[in-house]
Scaffold this active site. Structure first.
Site: not given
Length: 150
Positions: A78-80
């Site tokens: 989850q790069f967010t």
């Protein structure tokens, strides 16, 4: 590396209306990787997660680890988690690692977690549009960042 750990009763990942993976009692880990992250960062996180005593014992006290309760682990990229939100209202993802760094680090983290736990770790699919379902237990949610080890 930044992770969000959620103690769950169960969790699953669905991609294109097909379930990719699912776990029962255990931990759902959302993982964000930066350009500066190393295998040493991943190793540190794995050790902390495996030893984290956030499951209840017979007296209802959080004294047991995921190993102690024979729990399962799911890791979802989850790069967010690395959003920069200081300027304006549109988050920037500039701190998130590019695929050529993030994918090998995600795979290393998952493999190391599986090896340390002694059983297969469930995963999402890097870069896919995933639907993550979970039943948070507690709720218990913990954030760890390798930039804040002290």
């Amino acid at each position: 590396m930044r992770i969000v750990i959620q103690r769950v009763r169960n969790a699953s990942v669905t991609i294109d209306c097909k379930q990719k993976s699912a776990i029962g009692q255990g931990l759902l880990i959302l993982l964000g990787v930066t350009e500066e992250d190393t295998k040493e960062d991943a190793d540190w996180l794995v050790k902390k997660v495996i030893g984290l005593r956030i499951f209840n014992d017979e007296q209802g006290m959080m004294n047991r680890s995921v190993e102690d309760v024979d729990g399962e682990i799911m890791v979802v990229s989850q790069f967010t988690l690395l959003a920069s939100y200081k300027k304006g209202n549109r988050p920037s993802w500039i701190r998130a690692a590019k695929h050529e760094i993030a994918i090998p680090m995600y795979e290393y983290f998952c493999n190391k977690m599986s090896e340390t736990l002694g059983k297969e770790v469930a995963t999402g699919e890097f870069g896919a549009d995933m639907k993550v379902a979970l039943l948070n237990d507690g709720p218990v949610t913990i954030i760890m960042d390798t930039k804040n080890k002290e």
